[in-house]
Design a protein around this motif. Structure first.
Motif: not given
Length: 201
Positions: A105-123
């Motif tokens: 769960v901890a690893a997935m939460h971290d991943c979701v946060e990183e991917l959300s940041d990635s989407v923002d940067q690409l947008r």
């Protein structure tokens, strides 16, 4: 009267044949243009880190890209952003799955946060690409390259969280495959953006 009819008929026939000839040329030119675009994409993708993925993800958009480095970079970024959004959405759903261990769960939460940041940067990069202008080209391109590079770093950080035994085999394989594919597409998009930028140096 008969001569007049004949001349009208002849004129009409010439117009019809001219139209038909133009139509045939147009339909003949279309495959040639598509072939040129497909070859342009293949050649351009050859300079990226993952050329096969680059070609398969962009060749379907040949009619849009044509032989334009700008449209190629635009499309690569748009396709990457779409993939990033769907991957981020999938990760958000998976983190709510029952039966996950606390470490998972901890690893997935971290991943979701990183991917959300990635989407923002690409947008942000996509928004800037649509407004890039000659007078501010260098400055705007620098911003785009920085954002896409940051997105790639976020994605790599996400995959780092799967190292070791933090996740079970099946979950690790599924998540890693999705995020690695997304990172490879981002890397390719950055490569094509850099190539486009180099044309203006």
């Amino acid at each position: 009267m008969e001569g007049s009819f004949s001349s009208h008929f002849l004129a009409a026939l010439i117009i019809f044949l001219s139209f038909t000839s133009c139509a045939n040329l147009s339909s003949a030119a279309r495959p040639a243009a598509e072939k040129a675009s497909t070859e342009f994409i293949r050649t351009s993708c050859g300079t990226t880190t993952y050329p096969k993925l680059c070609y398969t993800s962009l060749s379907a958009h040949a009619s849009v890209i044509q032989t334009s480095p700008k449209l190629l970079a635009d499309t690569a970024l748009a396709v990457t952003l779409s993939t990033a959004r769907s991957t981020s959405s999938l990760m958000s759903k998976m983190v709510q799955s029952h039966g996950l261990k606390p470490r998972e769960v901890a690893a997935m939460h971290d991943c979701v946060e990183e991917l959300s940041d990635s989407v923002d940067q690409l947008r942000k990069a996509m928004g800037e690409m649509t407004q890039i202008k000659g007078s501010n080209f260098g400055l705007m391109m620098n911003d785009i390259q920085t954002w896409v590079s940051a997105a790639l770093t976020d994605e790599d950080t996400c995959t780092d969280g799967f190292a070791g035994n933090a996740m079970n085999g099946n979950l690790k394989t599924t998540v890693r495959a999705r995020v690695v594919n997304m990172a490879h597409m981002t890397s390719n998009a950055l490569g094509l953006i850099n190539s486009y930028a180099s044309l203006h140096n």
